[in-house]
Structure formats: C-alpha cells, structure tokens
Design an enzyme around this catalytic site. Structure first.
Site, PDB file in Angstrom:
ATOM      1  N   HIS A   4     -37.518 -40.898  -2.123  1.00 32.36           N
ATOM      2  CA  HIS A   4     -38.829 -40.335  -2.470  1.00 32.36           C
ATOM      3  C   HIS A   4     -39.899 -41.392  -2.174  1.00 32.36           C
ATOM      4  O   HIS A   4     -40.754 -41.711  -2.995  1.00 32.36           O
ATOM      5  CB  HIS A   4     -38.856 -39.957  -3.954  1.00 32.36           C
ATOM      6  N   THR A  59     -42.135 -36.776   1.005  1.00 34.16           N
ATOM      7  CA  THR A  59     -42.546 -37.230  -0.323  1.00 34.16           C
ATOM      8  C   THR A  59     -43.953 -36.735  -0.649  1.00 34.16           C
ATOM      9  O   THR A  59     -44.896 -36.972   0.113  1.00 34.16           O
ATOM     10  CB  THR A  59     -42.521 -38.768  -0.375  1.00 34.16           C
ATOM     11  N   GLU A  60     -44.085 -36.028  -1.784  1.00 35.80           N
ATOM     12  CA  GLU A  60     -45.385 -35.529  -2.255  1.00 35.80           C
ATOM     13  C   GLU A  60     -46.135 -34.731  -1.191  1.00 35.80           C
ATOM     14  O   GLU A  60     -47.359 -34.737  -1.132  1.00 35.80           O
ATOM     15  CB  GLU A  60     -46.246 -36.700  -2.753  1.00 35.80           C
ATOM     16  N   LEU A  61     -45.365 -34.053  -0.333  1.00 41.49           N
ATOM     17  CA  LEU A  61     -45.905 -33.219   0.750  1.00 41.49           C
ATOM     18  C   LEU A  61     -46.777 -33.994   1.736  1.00 41.49           C
ATOM     19  O   LEU A  61     -47.672 -33.428   2.373  1.00 41.49           O
ATOM     20  CB  LEU A  61     -46.691 -32.028   0.189  1.00 41.49           C
ATOM     21  N   TRP A 112     -50.328 -33.494  -1.506  1.00 37.03           N
ATOM     22  CA  TRP A 112     -50.785 -32.542  -2.516  1.00 37.03           C
ATOM     23  C   TRP A 112     -51.347 -33.239  -3.755  1.00 37.03           C
ATOM     24  O   TRP A 112     -51.602 -32.597  -4.773  1.00 37.03           O
ATOM     25  CB  TRP A 112     -49.681 -31.553  -2.896  1.00 37.03           C
TER      26      TRP A 112
END
Length: 515
Positions: free
Chosen positions: A114, A150-152, A304
C-alpha cells in the site's frame, strides 16, 4: 457506449491496515531493530474486525445469496492487511475466502505494501504488484485482472505501466479539475495505452455514504436506501456507469452500527435493483461490457484524498518529501539483500500511512488527518519514522558496506551519534537534578534565608573585631620599636626618677645607659 445496452454500477471497497510503528527514540538507533507497536496493531485489528469486517462480510454474503447473481461487489485487500489478518484475525481472511468462492466478488491487484512506489520507481512498483498478485492466489485463490493503485493514485504514465502488466481496467478518482465538463459516469481509457480502461469514482455519491451518512447537520439526513436509489435513478438518462468507491471501514468503524449504516448496506442493493436500470458489475465486467467514450488525460498524479484530490496528502511538505526520498534511496541495497527480516521491514516501512501522518494540512482536511493520526503532531511522526529509517539504514550498511571513504564518513557519523547520545543523557540527568532541587528549595527557603542573615552578621562582627585587634597590635609594636630606636640614638633621655622599668635586669641596663 454499452454493447448490451445495460447500465452498470460498480461497488468497490478498500481494505487496508498498516503496521503502526512504536515510539522509537534516538537512543534506540543501532540497538533496537524491532520497530512495531504490536499491542496497537493487534488491538486495532481485533476492534475493526469485530465492528466492521465480520458483520459487513456476513451482510455481503447474505446479499449475494439473496439476489442470486444480481449483486456483485469488488474489493481490494492490501498485502499488509492480509498479513495482519493472518496474525491477528484469521477468521476475517476465512470470510473473504468464502466471498471469493461465490464468484460474485472480484479482488483487485495493488501494491503489496500500500505504498507510494508508483511515484518513485517503475521497477519497484512492478515487483510489489507481482508480489501482491501472488498473495491473492495463495490466500484467496483468485487471479487479479483489474488494478487499483494506493489511494486511487493515477496518472497517464502509471496507467500505461499497469496496461503493460496485462490488466484490463484501473480505478481512480473522478476529480473535477481533471474532468472539466466531462462526467465521471462513463467509462474512459488511458491516453497513452487505450487498452487500459479507466473507471472514475463518483465522489458525490461515494462521500454521501462515507462522510455524510451520520452527519445530523446534513440537509439530506437521514440517508435511506430508497432515497439513495432515487438519486441514482435521476442520473440514469445521462449516465452509463456509476462508480461507488469506499473505505470498507465506513461500515461499523467510521459510522458506528448505531447510526443505521448496516441497515443501509442491507437494503441498498435491493433498492437499486428495484428502482433503477443499473445492474451491479465488478470492475473487470465493466471493462468487458462497456465501451470507453474517450481517453482521459491525466498528466499529473491524482488520488481520492482530501479536497485537492491530488498527492499532497503524502507529499505536501518538505518533511514528507525528504522521508520518501530517503526511503527509496535504499531500494538498491534492499533488492540485493536476502535477509527475510530486512525484506519484511522494507515492506512495512513503505506503507503510505507513515507519510500521511506527516501532513501539515489545516481546516477540514486537517481534521480528517488528525482523526487517523496516532501522533500528537506531524513533526513527531517525522522524527519517529526517520529514527526507524536510520536504524534500518545501519543494518543495510553492515550487509553492504560503501566505499572506504564513505565507510569512514559513516564511522565518523556513528561517533557523532554516540557523543550526541551521551550529551543528551547528561542533559536529561541535569534536568532530573534540577527538578529535584526545585522541589527541595521551597521547603528550606525561609530557614535558609534566616540562617544566611545570621551567618552574615556574625561573620561581619568577627571580621571587625579581628581587624581592630590586629590594628592595635600593629600600633603597639610600632610604638615600642620607635621608643627603643630613640633611646639608642640619644634623642630622648630616660627619666631619673623611674624606679622600675621592666625587670631588674632591664633596670640595670638602663642605669648603665644613663652613665
């Protein structure tokens, strides 16, 4: 446009838990090589498993069985989350495996740690994605065909890398500053490699559940499944794809059970299937069913996170940039290393959460960061992480020494560190003693002042008395010497009538002098 004329809704959940670091002091560098807060990691995982993962998974499984192939959902489980399930909550991993066996759930590939590696190194990025795909095969028995970073986090370049790895589709944020007049409610493709289809998050509908569901001050509160389905229905004439992307912890952790969030989850799919023309599809099914309306150009990375929907949540200040650069400067040595503990630490230290904790944002974004931050300040997070990274670097250098000159610099640096540690210990000791003295002085202060006054007076009196005696003695001696000298030189004559002068012998001596 849609090949079959169908409209799709993609419901996606992110599942991630980092390995949180313990408080790692400067004094620990070079001595303590274990960096993790096992108590926090286990207690948080057990809490979230009980409040979110298990009840939500049970509801998802019931919905799949109830709707008989009409309800489908997409998940991404980070490699770190899978590792924590294995350590602290194996029943959660079993429940995800049951969901995979239904055939109605897709699991996406991502970076194993991640991490933010896609912003620094393509080779390391591809290595982590490959490792994560292998974990999904091993523990869930699935082959990932779509991807979410990771986190879009997404850009044209990152998307082209993902396409080259053979993925069919990728998820990202439907950011306003990227879309302009375009709508997120259609399928797009990567501008550099059109083979990769891009699903854009509808952030309004997603955040209605994620951030506004339990907000009693929201003008649409309370949010019910029927109300939500009616909003989606209104979008149908001008939309082809609705992407609802959420943190899985939205259910039960960020919004507690008492808010009615689980009831909403239980009734939402049925309301959407009943009141709208949209049908639930997984990310890969969307890519296979719909046709992209155009390419989407995103030259700079988006995500995002926060209001900006960019990467400033992790790289928005100098602390974050310095920490990330330092981390990936060690990648070459780590890749040559065969030590399993080094490799494990390398995975855990790359988690994006460590850099998120260093953010110095304010206002609404600052409040969100503070909610997830175990440190009192971003600067505490930075110092703690850099102390850990310094020890990690020392371990690597022992395995892979630098050149003789660099090695000498390294040794001198260690000497400086040792001296700094000694100085800091002494400073701490001085501070302890100062505190003790500060506690004692108020108790003895009145009597001490009286004693000082008396001592001063006595000393002064003795000094004056001593000075007087000394002066008198000096004057007597001087007078005696003067008289004897005058007699000896004949300047004065002794009185004849003087009968006694000193002892009898002295009297005879005086008489001789008279003659």
């Amino acid at each position: 446009m849609s090949v079959s004329g169908k409209k799709a809704i993609c419901l996606y959940f992110q599942v991630h838990q980092p390995f949180r670091l313990k408080r790692y002091r400067f004094f620990d560098i070079g001595h303590d090589h274990y960096y993790y807060d096992d108590f926090s990691n286990e207690s948080i995982m057990r809490k979230v498993a009980g409040k979110c993962y298990m009840p939500a998974n049970n509801i998802i499984l019931d919905l799949i069985q109830k709707h008989k192939g009409k309800f489908k959902v997409t998940f991404s489980l980070s490699g770190l989350a899978i590792s924590q399930f294995r350590l602290y909550a194996p029943e959660v991993l079993d429940s995800f495996r049951k969901l995979a066996e239904t055939g109605m759930v897709e699991f996406l590939a991502e970076t194993n740690s991640h991490s933010l590696v896609s912003l620094r190194s393509r080779s390391e990025f591809e290595r982590q994605v490959t490792n994560h795909r292998e974990m999904l095969k091993e523990f869930l028995g699935v082959e990932a065909t779509s991807f979410r970073n990771t986190e879009l986090i997404y850009s044209d370049t990152i998307g082209s890398w993902v396409a080259d790895m053979g993925f069919k589709s990728m998820l990202t944020e439907g950011a306003k500053h990227v879309l302009g007049w375009k709508s997120p409610n259609f399928l797009y493709c990567n501008s550099l490699n059109p083979r990769l289809e891009v699903l854009l998050r509808n952030f309004v509908l997603s955040d209605d559940i994620a951030f506004r569901f339990s907000n009693r001050g929201w003008n649409s509160w309370p949010l019910t499944a029927d109300k939500y389905a009616s909003w989606i229905s209104k979008l149908a004439p001008k939309s082809e794809l609705i992407n609802i992307f959420l943190d899985y912890e939205t259910f039960g952790e960020h919004n507690w059970k008492e808010t009615g969030i689980f009831d909403f989850l239980s009734h939402m799919p049925g309301a959407i299937l009943k009141k709208t023309p949209f049908r639930f599809m997984t990310a890969t099914e969307v890519a296979e069913t719909l046709q992209p309306v155009s390419a989407i150009s995103i030259p700079s990375p988006i995500s995002w996170a926060d209001e900006e929907r960019d990467i400033t949540a992790w790289l928005g200040n100098e602390l974050q940039v310095a920490a990330l650069d330092k981390l990936y400067s060690l990648a070459g040595k780590v890749n040559k290393c065969e030590d399993e503990l080094i490799k494990k630490d390398w995975e855990y230290l790359q988690s994006s959460d460590h850099f998120y904790y260093m953010a110095t944002k304010f206002f609404s974004d600052g409040a969100v960061h503070a909610y997830f931050n175990p440190y009192e300040t971003p600067y505490d997070a930075f110092m703690n992480y850099m102390n850990v990274l310094s020890d990690f670097e020392i371990r690597l250098r022992k395995l892979f020494p630098d050149t003789a000159e660099q090695d000498q610099i390294y040794k001198l640096g260690n000497q400086v560190i040792e001296k700094d540690m000694l100085i800091e210990k002494q400073v701490i000791e001085i501070q302890k003693l100062t505190k003790k003295i500060a506690k004692i002085i108020p108790l003895v202060k009145p009597s001490l002042k009286k004693h000082v006054r008396l001592t001063t007076k006595t000393t002064a009196a003795k000094g004056r008395k001593k000075d007087t005696k000394s002066s008198d003695k000096k004057q007597t001696i001087a007078s005696s010497k003067e008289i004897v000298t005058k007699i000896a030189t004949g300047k004065i004559k002794a009185k004849a009538k003087t009968k006694k002068i000193g002892t009898p012998k002295s009297g005879k001596r005086i008489q001789k002098i008279k003659k």
